[in-house]
Write a protein that holds these residues in place. Structure first.
Motif, PDB file in Angstrom:
ATOM      1  N   ILE A   1    -165.044 -63.356  40.053  1.00 11.48           N
ATOM      2  CA  ILE A   1    -165.089 -62.827  38.689  1.00 11.48           C
ATOM      3  C   ILE A   1    -163.725 -63.075  38.050  1.00 11.48           C
ATOM      4  N   VAL A   2    -163.701 -63.836  36.971  1.00  9.79           N
ATOM      5  CA  VAL A   2    -162.424 -64.205  36.350  1.00  9.79           C
ATOM      6  C   VAL A   2    -162.275 -63.664  34.932  1.00  9.79           C
ATOM      7  N   LEU A   3    -163.362 -63.142  34.339  1.00  7.78           N
ATOM      8  CA  LEU A   3    -163.294 -62.688  32.959  1.00  7.78           C
ATOM      9  C   LEU A   3    -164.339 -61.613  32.695  1.00  7.78           C
ATOM     10  N   VAL A   4    -163.941 -60.553  31.976  1.00  6.71           N
ATOM     11  CA  VAL A   4    -164.866 -59.527  31.513  1.00  6.71           C
ATOM     12  C   VAL A   4    -164.928 -59.614  29.997  1.00  6.71           C
ATOM     13  N   ILE A   5    -166.131 -59.762  29.458  1.00 12.68           N
ATOM     14  CA  ILE A   5    -166.338 -59.872  28.010  1.00 12.68           C
ATOM     15  C   ILE A   5    -167.042 -58.606  27.537  1.00 12.68           C
ATOM     16  N   LYS A   6    -166.389 -57.874  26.653  1.00 13.09           N
ATOM     17  CA  LYS A   6    -167.014 -56.680  26.110  1.00 13.09           C
ATOM     18  C   LYS A   6    -167.982 -57.079  25.005  1.00 13.09           C
ATOM     19  N   ASN A   7    -169.250 -56.703  25.193  1.00 14.68           N
ATOM     20  CA  ASN A   7    -170.290 -57.052  24.234  1.00 14.68           C
ATOM     21  C   ASN A   7    -170.257 -56.080  23.053  1.00 14.68           C
ATOM     22  N   GLU A   8    -169.874 -56.607  21.892  1.00 11.47           N
ATOM     23  CA  GLU A   8    -169.767 -55.768  20.689  1.00 11.47           C
ATOM     24  C   GLU A   8    -171.082 -55.709  19.907  1.00 11.47           C
ATOM     25  N   ILE A   9    -172.077 -56.472  20.368  1.00  7.67           N
ATOM     26  CA  ILE A   9    -173.373 -56.489  19.686  1.00  7.67           C
ATOM     27  C   ILE A   9    -174.366 -55.728  20.548  1.00  7.67           C
ATOM     28  N   LEU A  10    -174.678 -54.511  20.160  1.00 11.43           N
ATOM     29  CA  LEU A  10    -175.531 -53.652  20.963  1.00 11.43           C
ATOM     30  C   LEU A  10    -176.936 -53.577  20.376  1.00 11.43           C
ATOM     31  N   SER A  11    -177.894 -53.184  21.245  1.00 15.20           N
ATOM     32  CA  SER A  11    -179.293 -53.072  20.803  1.00 15.20           C
ATOM     33  C   SER A  11    -179.428 -51.988  19.757  1.00 15.20           C
TER      34      SER A  11
ATOM     35  N   ASP B   1    -161.471 -70.009  26.686  1.00 14.19           N
ATOM     36  CA  ASP B   1    -161.856 -69.029  27.715  1.00 14.19           C
ATOM     37  C   ASP B   1    -163.254 -69.324  28.254  1.00 14.19           C
ATOM     38  N   LEU B   2    -164.171 -69.688  27.363  1.00 13.18           N
ATOM     39  CA  LEU B   2    -165.547 -69.966  27.767  1.00 13.18           C
ATOM     40  C   LEU B   2    -165.649 -71.239  28.595  1.00 13.18           C
ATOM     41  N   LYS B   3    -164.873 -72.240  28.246  1.00 16.93           N
ATOM     42  CA  LYS B   3    -164.929 -73.520  28.955  1.00 16.93           C
ATOM     43  C   LYS B   3    -164.438 -73.408  30.394  1.00 16.93           C
ATOM     44  N   GLN B   4    -163.668 -72.376  30.684  1.00 20.04           N
ATOM     45  CA  GLN B   4    -163.168 -72.184  32.048  1.00 20.04           C
ATOM     46  C   GLN B   4    -164.196 -71.533  32.962  1.00 20.04           C
ATOM     47  N   LEU B   5    -165.305 -71.078  32.383  1.00 19.30           N
ATOM     48  CA  LEU B   5    -166.336 -70.380  33.164  1.00 19.30           C
ATOM     49  C   LEU B   5    -167.429 -71.339  33.622  1.00 19.30           C
TER      50      LEU B   5
END
Length: 537
Positions: free
Chosen positions: A36-46, A103-107
């Motif tokens: 696990i190298v990155l945690v992305i907080k999801n700001e778009i909730l249901s 950041d995304l390209k590293q995943l």
């Protein structure tokens, strides 16, 4: 050259996770194939329907679940919160609104464990896309609490699938799918079981991706589910007052009738047999004769061997007054006359499924010893009554109905394993192999689990050969444990691949008092099986 671990990002609403999600991530953190190298907080909730009328319309459901949680508390509880920070150190965090392309390209991939919408800006640039769980039937317009509609509508099972979005596919696609039998009464117990059994699905698929060529991996799984029709617009709805009252009334009325019925009747495993001189495997079971145990016990899991014109039927015998089953033997002559069973193996833990195997002139037994967290091999010292522990084949394992088969000078061990805490043992068949029955080194098959289907995973007797074909009896546990038997033809068995196809089904439909059958075996002219019936007290 050392292969680099897959670099994974987590898409989370919060670092406080349910226990099943925590367990899933913990498996990845401690694995040899992912980091696990990155945690992305999801700001778009249901979006939640908070309208007063909506809350009023689901008040019965809320009350029902509150009462249910008082009556039955799942253990271990899959929804108890755990903080991810306790196992995740020095990991970068980003917001889904401000994360940069670099950041995304590293995943290699992103894992999402909640049911919130996926931010569109994350769907590009991640090598293997975004992987997420889906609980329920993705073909329907309606979505609701996990397993609730399935239980309320008296369905047989609840589906769980893994979906992938992003660069690998043009739209939301299924990459893996399975189903779990529905509980008979409790929604919370049902959902708890589903969560725990689903927790291992994603780590296992990521491991397979790591060990495979990516193109082959995605072709295999995406092609398998290419015809899946995913409903793009689903409304999340709680059951209405009317739906809840109607469903709960049916559930508890059925439970009440069961209580009343059990005052007059009880359920019992019995034995069935047929002597057939042409030695062919039976297709019809109406003429099988019954061997009824006394009313204080069950007889099940029959395995038979013929010696000097006598059949010896080894069984599980479990007295209702005792905590553990033991292994007993019944002697039967060629005319079907039989003696009362005599105990041959008894331990301070449960014994069942007395699988028999002959090797190098010796007779062995591989009874189920899950209660001791082992797979134990016993050797016959004085036939048929004296047996001694020869070897513990595997330790620290929760395995059921282990079945041996020798093919191409290789010993194959089929067994259902509780690989993760909280899961059931009926849905996943594992395969191991060795060059010796008494080996200290059994190698796990590359395709493990080789079968992930509760309708045909769990062994139901000896694997046998007929007309140059191999056949594996398996339990069908769709309706309930041990409901029926499927005979599968093994079409490929080697260290690289395992394949089988259905050839015959056996369901307990030839007698009104019968509702289960889960073991069948044969030796010489005799075929034996078991069945569960209702008997008057």
């Amino acid at each position: 050259m050392t292969k680099h671990k897959l670099r994974i990002g987590l898409l989370l609403e919060s670092n406080n996770l349910s226990s099943w999600s925590f367990s899933c991530i913990e498996s990845l953190i401690h694995s040899e194939y992912a980091e696990i190298v990155l945690v992305i907080k999801n700001e778009i909730l249901s979006e939640q329907n908070t309208a007063f009328s909506s809350k009023i319309n689901q008040i019965s459901y809320s009350v029902f679940r509150a009462i249910e949680n008082k009556i039955h508390k799942p253990n271990p509880d899959a929804l108890i919160k755990k903080n991810l920070n306790s196992i995740l150190d020095n990991c970068k965090e980003r917001s889904s609104l401000t994360i940069e392309t670099e950041d995304l390209k590293q995943l290699d991939l992103i894992v999402q464990l909640d049911q919130n919408p996926i931010p569109k800006q994350l769907l590009q640039h991640v090598k293997y896309g975004i992987w997420s769980y889906y609980f329920g039937d993705y073909t329907k317009e309606r979505k609701g609490p996990v397993g609730v509609y399935e239980l309320f509508e008296n369905q047989i099972d609840t589906k769980v699938s893994l979906h992938i979005n992003g660069t690998i596919v043009n739209e939301d696609s299924v990459i893996y799918e399975t189903s779990f039998s529905n509980d008979k009464l409790y929604c919370n117990r049902h959902a708890n079981t589903i969560y725990w059994e689903a927790a291992h699905m994603l780590p296992r698929m990521i491991k397979e991706l790591y060990e495979s060529e990516p193109d082959e991996f995605f072709k295999k799984w995406l092609d398998k589910y290419s015809n899946s029709k995913i409903q793009k617009h689903q409304d999340y709805k709680f059951p209405s007052n009317f739906q809840t009252i109607k469903a709960v009334s049916k559930l508890y009325w059925k439970a009440f009738k069961g209580i009343i019925e059990r005052r007059s009747y009880f359920e019992q495993w019995i034995l069935l047999f047929q002597i057939n001189s042409d030695k062919k495997r039976p297709k019809s079971f109406h003429n099988f004769k019954r061997i009824l145990p006394p009313k204080d016990r069950i007889w099940a899991d029959p395995f038979v061997i013929e010696r000097k014109d006598t059949y010896y039927i080894f069984i599980e015998e479990l007295l209702f007054s005792e905590p553990y089953g033991k292994i007993a033997v019944i002697e039967m002559d060629k005319d079907g006359n039989y003696k009362s069973p005599e105990t041959v193996i008894e331990r301070p833990y449960h014994l069942s499924y007395p699988f028999l195997a002959e090797d190098n002139g010796e007779l062995y037994m591989l009874p189920e010893t899950m209660g001791n967290n082992t797979i134990e091999l016993y050797k016959c010292i004085a036939f048929p009554y004296k047996w001694e522990l020869e070897k513990v084949i595997m330790n620290n394992i929760k395995a059921v109905d282990s079945t041996l088969f020798k093919h191409d000078d290789t010993y194959w061990l089929f067994t259902n394993i509780e690989e993760f805490n909280g899961i059931k043992t009926s849905g996943e068949l594992h395969l191991f192999y060795s060059d010796s029955l008494l080996s200290d080194h059994w190698i796990a098959h590359k395709q493990n689990p080789i079968v992930t289907d509760k309708s045909c995973a769990r062994p139901a007797g000896h694997i046998y050969e007929s007309e140059n074909c191999m056949f594996r009896p398996a339990q069908d546990c769709t309706k309930h444990y041990g409901y029926g038997i499927k005979i599968n033809e093994i079409t490929s068995l080697n260290t690289a691949t395992y394949k089988e196809r259905l050839k015959q089904t056996i369901y307990p439909d030839w007698s009104k008092d019968m509702f289960s059958t889960h073991t069948i075996n044969a030796s010489g002219d005799l075929t034996v099986m078991d069945a569960k019936i209702k008997r008057k007290r």
